[in-house]
Design a protein around this motif. Sequence first.
Motif, PDB file in Angstrom:
ATOM      1  N   LEU A  95       0.831  -1.204   0.000  1.00  0.00           N
ATOM      2  CA  LEU A  95       0.000   0.000   0.000  1.00  0.00           C
ATOM      3  C   LEU A  95       0.866   1.254   0.000  1.00  0.00           C
ATOM      4  CD1 LEU A  95      -2.762   1.294   0.084  1.00  0.00           C
ATOM      5  CD2 LEU A  95      -2.831   0.904   2.558  1.00  0.00           C
ATOM      6  N   SER A  96       1.943   1.236   0.776  1.00  0.00           N
ATOM      7  CA  SER A  96       2.860   2.377   0.814  1.00  0.00           C
ATOM      8  C   SER A  96       3.518   2.592  -0.551  1.00  0.00           C
ATOM      9  CB  SER A  96       3.930   2.140   1.881  1.00  0.00           C
ATOM     10  OG  SER A  96       4.861   3.190   1.907  1.00  0.00           O
ATOM     11  N   ALA A  97       3.881   1.500  -1.236  1.00  0.00           N
ATOM     12  CA  ALA A  97       4.501   1.617  -2.557  1.00  0.00           C
ATOM     13  C   ALA A  97       3.516   2.206  -3.569  1.00  0.00           C
ATOM     14  CB  ALA A  97       4.986   0.248  -3.021  1.00  0.00           C
ATOM     15  N   LEU A  98       2.250   1.794  -3.495  1.00  0.00           N
ATOM     16  CA  LEU A  98       1.234   2.353  -4.386  1.00  0.00           C
ATOM     17  C   LEU A  98       1.000   3.832  -4.079  1.00  0.00           C
ATOM     18  CD1 LEU A  98      -1.347  -0.590  -4.381  1.00  0.00           C
ATOM     19  CD2 LEU A  98       0.172   0.066  -6.262  1.00  0.00           C
ATOM     20  N   TYR A  99       1.005   4.162  -2.814  1.00  0.00           N
ATOM     21  CA  TYR A  99       0.823   5.559  -2.398  1.00  0.00           C
ATOM     22  C   TYR A  99       1.958   6.424  -2.941  1.00  0.00           C
ATOM     23  CZ  TYR A  99      -0.177   9.439   0.847  1.00  0.00           C
ATOM     24  OH  TYR A  99      -0.465  10.673   1.402  1.00  0.00           O
ATOM     25  N   ASP A 100       3.170   5.883  -2.931  1.00  0.00           N
ATOM     26  CA  ASP A 100       4.317   6.625  -3.463  1.00  0.00           C
ATOM     27  C   ASP A 100       4.171   6.884  -4.966  1.00  0.00           C
ATOM     28  OD1 ASP A 100       5.517   6.774  -0.991  1.00  0.00           O
ATOM     29  OD2 ASP A 100       6.887   5.085  -1.338  1.00  0.00           O
ATOM     30  N   GLN A 101       3.493   5.981  -5.667  1.00  0.00           N
ATOM     31  CA  GLN A 101       3.274   6.150  -7.110  1.00  0.00           C
ATOM     32  C   GLN A 101       2.167   7.164  -7.410  1.00  0.00           C
ATOM     33  OE1 GLN A 101       2.502   2.448  -9.218  1.00  0.00           O
ATOM     34  NE2 GLN A 101       3.705   1.316  -7.723  1.00  0.00           N
ATOM     35  N   ALA A 102       1.303   7.390  -6.437  1.00  0.00           N
ATOM     36  CA  ALA A 102       0.097   8.177  -6.658  1.00  0.00           C
ATOM     37  C   ALA A 102       0.390   9.679  -6.654  1.00  0.00           C
ATOM     38  CB  ALA A 102      -0.947   7.833  -5.596  1.00  0.00           C
ATOM     39  N   GLU A 103      -0.626  10.433  -7.075  1.00  0.00           N
ATOM     40  CA  GLU A 103      -0.511  11.883  -7.212  1.00  0.00           C
ATOM     41  C   GLU A 103      -1.297  12.577  -6.101  1.00  0.00           C
ATOM     42  OE1 GLU A 103      -1.070  15.217 -10.798  1.00  0.00           O
ATOM     43  OE2 GLU A 103      -1.916  13.205 -11.009  1.00  0.00           O
ATOM     44  N   ASP A 104      -0.702  13.598  -5.507  1.00  0.00           N
ATOM     45  CA  ASP A 104      -1.428  14.361  -4.490  1.00  0.00           C
ATOM     46  C   ASP A 104      -2.734  14.884  -5.079  1.00  0.00           C
ATOM     47  OD1 ASP A 104       0.303  14.074  -2.336  1.00  0.00           O
ATOM     48  OD2 ASP A 104       1.535  15.765  -2.944  1.00  0.00           O
ATOM     49  N   LEU A 105      -3.781  14.825  -4.285  1.00  0.00           N
ATOM     50  CA  LEU A 105      -5.104  15.173  -4.801  1.00  0.00           C
ATOM     51  C   LEU A 105      -5.193  16.590  -5.365  1.00  0.00           C
ATOM     52  CD1 LEU A 105      -8.074  14.339  -5.219  1.00  0.00           C
ATOM     53  CD2 LEU A 105      -8.526  15.277  -2.949  1.00  0.00           C
ATOM     54  N   PRO A 106      -4.698  17.630  -4.679  1.00  0.00           N
ATOM     55  CA  PRO A 106      -4.813  18.978  -5.255  1.00  0.00           C
ATOM     56  C   PRO A 106      -4.182  19.072  -6.643  1.00  0.00           C
ATOM     57  CG  PRO A 106      -4.245  19.121  -2.945  1.00  0.00           C
ATOM     58  CD  PRO A 106      -4.112  17.677  -3.320  1.00  0.00           C
ATOM     59  N   ALA A 107      -3.009  18.456  -6.816  1.00  0.00           N
ATOM     60  CA  ALA A 107      -2.340  18.493  -8.122  1.00  0.00           C
ATOM     61  C   ALA A 107      -3.158  17.727  -9.156  1.00  0.00           C
ATOM     62  CB  ALA A 107      -0.938  17.899  -8.009  1.00  0.00           C
ATOM     63  N   TYR A 108      -3.719  16.603  -8.746  1.00  0.00           N
ATOM     64  CA  TYR A 108      -4.540  15.808  -9.666  1.00  0.00           C
ATOM     65  C   TYR A 108      -5.755  16.599 -10.139  1.00  0.00           C
ATOM     66  CZ  TYR A 108      -7.977  12.337 -11.145  1.00  0.00           C
ATOM     67  OH  TYR A 108      -8.942  11.646 -11.839  1.00  0.00           O
ATOM     68  N   LEU A 109      -6.432  17.286  -9.233  1.00  0.00           N
ATOM     69  CA  LEU A 109      -7.625  18.035  -9.618  1.00  0.00           C
ATOM     70  C   LEU A 109      -7.279  19.237 -10.500  1.00  0.00           C
ATOM     71  CD1 LEU A 109      -9.782  17.958  -6.359  1.00  0.00           C
ATOM     72  CD2 LEU A 109     -10.206  16.749  -8.510  1.00  0.00           C
ATOM     73  N   THR A 110      -6.084  19.781 -10.329  1.00  0.00           N
ATOM     74  CA  THR A 110      -5.638  20.847 -11.225  1.00  0.00           C
ATOM     75  C   THR A 110      -5.398  20.309 -12.631  1.00  0.00           C
ATOM     76  OG1 THR A 110      -4.626  22.087  -9.412  1.00  0.00           O
ATOM     77  CG2 THR A 110      -3.852  22.570 -11.637  1.00  0.00           C
ATOM     78  N   ARG A 111      -4.820  19.116 -12.683  1.00  0.00           N
ATOM     79  CA  ARG A 111      -4.499  18.502 -13.973  1.00  0.00           C
ATOM     80  C   ARG A 111      -5.729  17.889 -14.630  1.00  0.00           C
ATOM     81  NH1 ARG A 111      -3.201  13.510 -15.457  1.00  0.00           N
ATOM     82  NH2 ARG A 111      -3.125  12.757 -13.314  1.00  0.00           N
ATOM     83  N   GLU A 112      -6.647  17.350 -13.812  1.00  0.00           N
ATOM     84  CA  GLU A 112      -7.840  16.653 -14.313  1.00  0.00           C
ATOM     85  C   GLU A 112      -9.085  17.303 -13.711  1.00  0.00           C
ATOM     86  OE1 GLU A 112      -8.117  14.160 -16.419  1.00  0.00           O
ATOM     87  OE2 GLU A 112      -6.090  13.353 -16.600  1.00  0.00           O
ATOM     88  N   PRO A 113      -9.374  18.550 -14.049  1.00  0.00           N
ATOM     89  CA  PRO A 113     -10.528  19.231 -13.443  1.00  0.00           C
ATOM     90  C   PRO A 113     -11.842  18.586 -13.866  1.00  0.00           C
ATOM     91  CG  PRO A 113      -9.687  20.505 -15.280  1.00  0.00           C
ATOM     92  CD  PRO A 113      -8.703  19.394 -15.059  1.00  0.00           C
ATOM     93  N   SER A 114     -12.851  18.772 -13.023  1.00  0.00           N
ATOM     94  CA  SER A 114     -14.170  18.233 -13.312  1.00  0.00           C
ATOM     95  C   SER A 114     -15.010  19.259 -14.068  1.00  0.00           C
ATOM     96  CB  SER A 114     -14.887  17.860 -12.013  1.00  0.00           C
ATOM     97  OG  SER A 114     -16.264  17.642 -12.263  1.00  0.00           O
ATOM     98  N   PRO A 115     -15.560  18.906 -15.221  1.00  0.00           N
ATOM     99  CA  PRO A 115     -16.408  19.840 -15.937  1.00  0.00           C
ATOM    100  C   PRO A 115     -17.723  20.113 -15.216  1.00  0.00           C
ATOM    101  CG  PRO A 115     -16.498  17.672 -16.969  1.00  0.00           C
ATOM    102  CD  PRO A 115     -15.409  17.628 -15.938  1.00  0.00           C
ATOM    103  N   HIS A 116     -18.099  19.211 -14.286  1.00  0.00           N
ATOM    104  CA  HIS A 116     -19.354  19.365 -13.562  1.00  0.00           C
ATOM    105  C   HIS A 116     -19.258  20.323 -12.392  1.00  0.00           C
ATOM    106  CE1 HIS A 116     -20.964  16.037 -15.870  1.00  0.00           C
ATOM    107  NE2 HIS A 116     -19.928  15.317 -15.520  1.00  0.00           N
ATOM    108  N   LEU A 117     -18.059  20.440 -11.836  1.00  0.00           N
ATOM    109  CA  LEU A 117     -17.941  21.143 -10.561  1.00  0.00           C
ATOM    110  C   LEU A 117     -17.056  22.384 -10.617  1.00  0.00           C
ATOM    111  CD1 LEU A 117     -17.654  18.053  -8.207  1.00  0.00           C
ATOM    112  CD2 LEU A 117     -19.672  19.401  -8.717  1.00  0.00           C
TER     113      LEU A 117
END
Length: 203
Positions: A180-202
Amino acid sequence: MRQTRRSDDTFARIREADGVTMDRAVYRADFHGVYREMEGVLWKLERAQYFHEPYSASWVAWAEGDWDRSLALIEAAKAEYEADLPSRVELRRLRIVEHPRSPYLEWELRVLAARARAGERPRVLDADAVRHLERERPLPELLIPSPDLLYEILYDQGGAHIGGRRIADRALIEPCLTLLSALYDQAEDLPAYLTREPSPHLL
């Protein structure tokens, strides 16, 4: 000779493990008893793309199609999110996301963004990154307060929370934490993700 399990069996072993199955009320009481006393990192893994959450006023507003009210209720819950996370605990949440995102996830990611502002550390990982771990079933929903204790959170087919399984097997939990820690290290911080992948609905 005992056969060595591959690393991609780690989460599958959780489903096979002996544990104490509890209904929702007993599970919540058990976990909150542990949470009140714990210090350090609390790990959470979320895989399902929909949860049924009628106990959340914001979810109800979202389910009724009232996005503006739903977002306003999320913002109004700031104090509640801060109270949920005492200073002695660091909550690391790994949110697995399928693309295109489900309408539910569009809502939940906004909740997680508010929780991030309150001190939680959510990260997002594309579902493609865990396909090799899901040869038979999706990853389980997990909450891990320590190397000695793990909860598999249980939901019905409609995504409603129905309870949990309490597993206390360090030999099983430690490799789960490592993965789980290794997967977390691969993942993207949520604020950066939402900047990169914004929601058209919200937006």
